[in-house]
Design a protein around this motif. Structure first.
Motif, PDB file in Angstrom:
ATOM      1  N   ASN A  69       0.918  -1.111  -0.053  1.00  0.00           N
ATOM      2  CA  ASN A  69       0.063   0.071  -0.238  1.00  0.00           C
ATOM      3  C   ASN A  69       1.058   1.145   0.094  1.00  0.00           C
ATOM      4  O   ASN A  69       1.171   1.791   1.187  1.00  0.00           O
ATOM      5  CB  ASN A  69      -0.912   0.093   1.340  1.00  0.00           C
ATOM      6  N   ASP A 111       0.415   4.188  -0.920  1.00  0.00           N
ATOM      7  CA  ASP A 111      -0.386   5.439  -0.353  1.00  0.00           C
ATOM      8  C   ASP A 111      -0.322   5.724   1.109  1.00  0.00           C
ATOM      9  O   ASP A 111      -0.269   6.821   1.510  1.00  0.00           O
ATOM     10  CB  ASP A 111      -1.986   5.288  -0.742  1.00  0.00           C
ATOM     11  N   LYS A 112      -0.102   4.585   1.720  1.00  0.00           N
ATOM     12  CA  LYS A 112       0.203   4.853   3.227  1.00  0.00           C
ATOM     13  C   LYS A 112       1.505   4.749   3.388  1.00  0.00           C
ATOM     14  O   LYS A 112       2.216   5.199   4.484  1.00  0.00           O
ATOM     15  CB  LYS A 112      -0.612   3.427   4.033  1.00  0.00           C
ATOM     16  N   TYR A 170       3.826  10.300  -6.373  1.00  0.00           N
ATOM     17  CA  TYR A 170       4.031  10.185  -5.107  1.00  0.00           C
ATOM     18  C   TYR A 170       5.046  11.424  -4.725  1.00  0.00           C
ATOM     19  O   TYR A 170       4.553  12.017  -3.622  1.00  0.00           O
ATOM     20  CB  TYR A 170       4.374   8.863  -4.554  1.00  0.00           C
ATOM     21  N   LYS A 230       3.107  14.556  -4.799  1.00  0.00           N
ATOM     22  CA  LYS A 230       2.069  14.692  -3.704  1.00  0.00           C
ATOM     23  C   LYS A 230       2.693  14.802  -2.151  1.00  0.00           C
ATOM     24  O   LYS A 230       2.409  15.671  -1.561  1.00  0.00           O
ATOM     25  CB  LYS A 230       1.211  13.441  -3.795  1.00  0.00           C
ATOM     26  N   TYR A 231       3.652  14.193  -2.004  1.00  0.00           N
ATOM     27  CA  TYR A 231       4.317  13.954  -0.819  1.00  0.00           C
ATOM     28  C   TYR A 231       5.866  14.663  -0.611  1.00  0.00           C
ATOM     29  O   TYR A 231       6.086  14.865   0.257  1.00  0.00           O
ATOM     30  CB  TYR A 231       4.348  12.589  -0.426  1.00  0.00           C
TER      31      TYR A 231
END
Length: 309
Positions: free
Chosen positions: A261, A263-264, A303, A306-307
């Protein structure tokens, strides 16, 4: 800190229908795809300390890479012909490491990858009582890693130990204990783990290839990451389908073909205290790696935007 993407050059050698033996071709193609770096597998047929023996040759390679807009994110040192824990004297291992250390310094590489070298299946062959085999292996590895870390520290280079199910010291508690002993008790702040997302899942969630009683963590790779926070010196990112490959280590499945995962996981990795800004894609042993190299970058671009923009 903005993250930069690299990929291990070994992906294009092993298990490939047509291996990319020409390292220049690797550099050209990665630059064309927009990667910022390459992680050098320092073994034949790609450049290594035995093929580039002079400082001049190494500086020329460094310039060639930089001229393509790339940098080296690390060196995977070729130490697999050595014995680390099945013998009392690790001198040859240390000597081989020292050769790779000089090579890395000449190339401007500040992180060297190591592992526990010998397959986990060999532990049962040690001529010792079964109850003390793991203790002896642990002690010999810690002693050797202490020595290589101190050699590297003198040259401003970090050591990242890549734990994985194919090699011993692969239980979560063993992994944490080893890095605590070498980094803290033996006073080597330049030593830490290479957190490979696939290996972390296989060691902490699956418990693959563990000697004796199986040990996993309720939160799998997330719990292991939490225990190692602040003691991680490098990252490898790739998916895991929960299986071992034909080489008896983790199957490095391309992003989206596994169970992780991200996203986590990605926000946790951003905040785990790694002292560099590299995200290295590891497609080791994946057939036709070039077919998924561009997709790997596109996956991680989302990612980092986004992060970690």
């Amino acid at each position: 800190m903005k993250k930069k993407l690299s990929i291990g050059s070994w992906a294009y050698i092993f298990n490939q229908t047509k291996p990319t033996n020409d390292f220049n071709q690797v550099i050209h193609m990665l630059a064309d795809l927009g990667y910022e770096g390459v992680e050098l597998g320092g073994f034949h047929p790609h450049p290594g300390p035995d093929s580039l023996t002079s400082r001049k040759q190494r500086q020329e390679l460094r310039k060639h890479v930089e001229d393509h807009g790339l940098n080296f994110s690390g060196l995977a040192a070729d130490l697999w012909s050595q014995r680390l824990w099945s013998v009392e004297d690790c001198g040859p291992f240390i000597a081989a490491f020292a050769k790779n250390l000089m090579f890395a310094e000449d190339l401007g590489i500040d992180t060297i990858r190591v592992d526990t070298v010998e397959p986990v299946t060999r532990v049962a062959e040690l001529p010792l009582h079964p109850k003390i085999r793991s203790e002896v292996v642990f002690y010999r590895v810690a002693k050797a890693f202490d020595q290589v870390a101190k050699l590297a520290a003198g040259r401003g280079i970090r050591i990242c130990w890549e734990f994985e199910p194919g090699f011993p010291i692969n239980k979560p508690s063993e992994i944490v204990h080893l890095v605590n002993v070498v980094r803290d008790e033996m006073q080597n702040p330049n030593f830490g783990v290479l957190f490979d997302t696939c290996h972390a899942h296989m060691c902490a969630a699956v418990g693959a290839n563990q000697v004796g009683d199986k040990e996993t963590l309720p939160g799998g790779e997330f719990d292991l990451l939490s225990k190692l926070k602040g003691k991680i010196t490098h990252l490898h990112l790739i998916d895991s389908d929960g299986t071992l490959n034909e080489h008896n280590t983790s199957t490095h499945a391309p992003f989206g073909k596994g169970k992780l995962n991200f996203d986590k996981l990605i926000p946790e990795l951003v905040n785990c205290g790694v002292p560099n800004d590299w995200w290295c894609v590891d497609l080791c042993f994946w057939p036709n790696a070039w077919d998924v190299t561009a997709d790997s970058k596109r996956f991680l671009d989302k990612y980092r935007q986004k992060y970690a923009a």
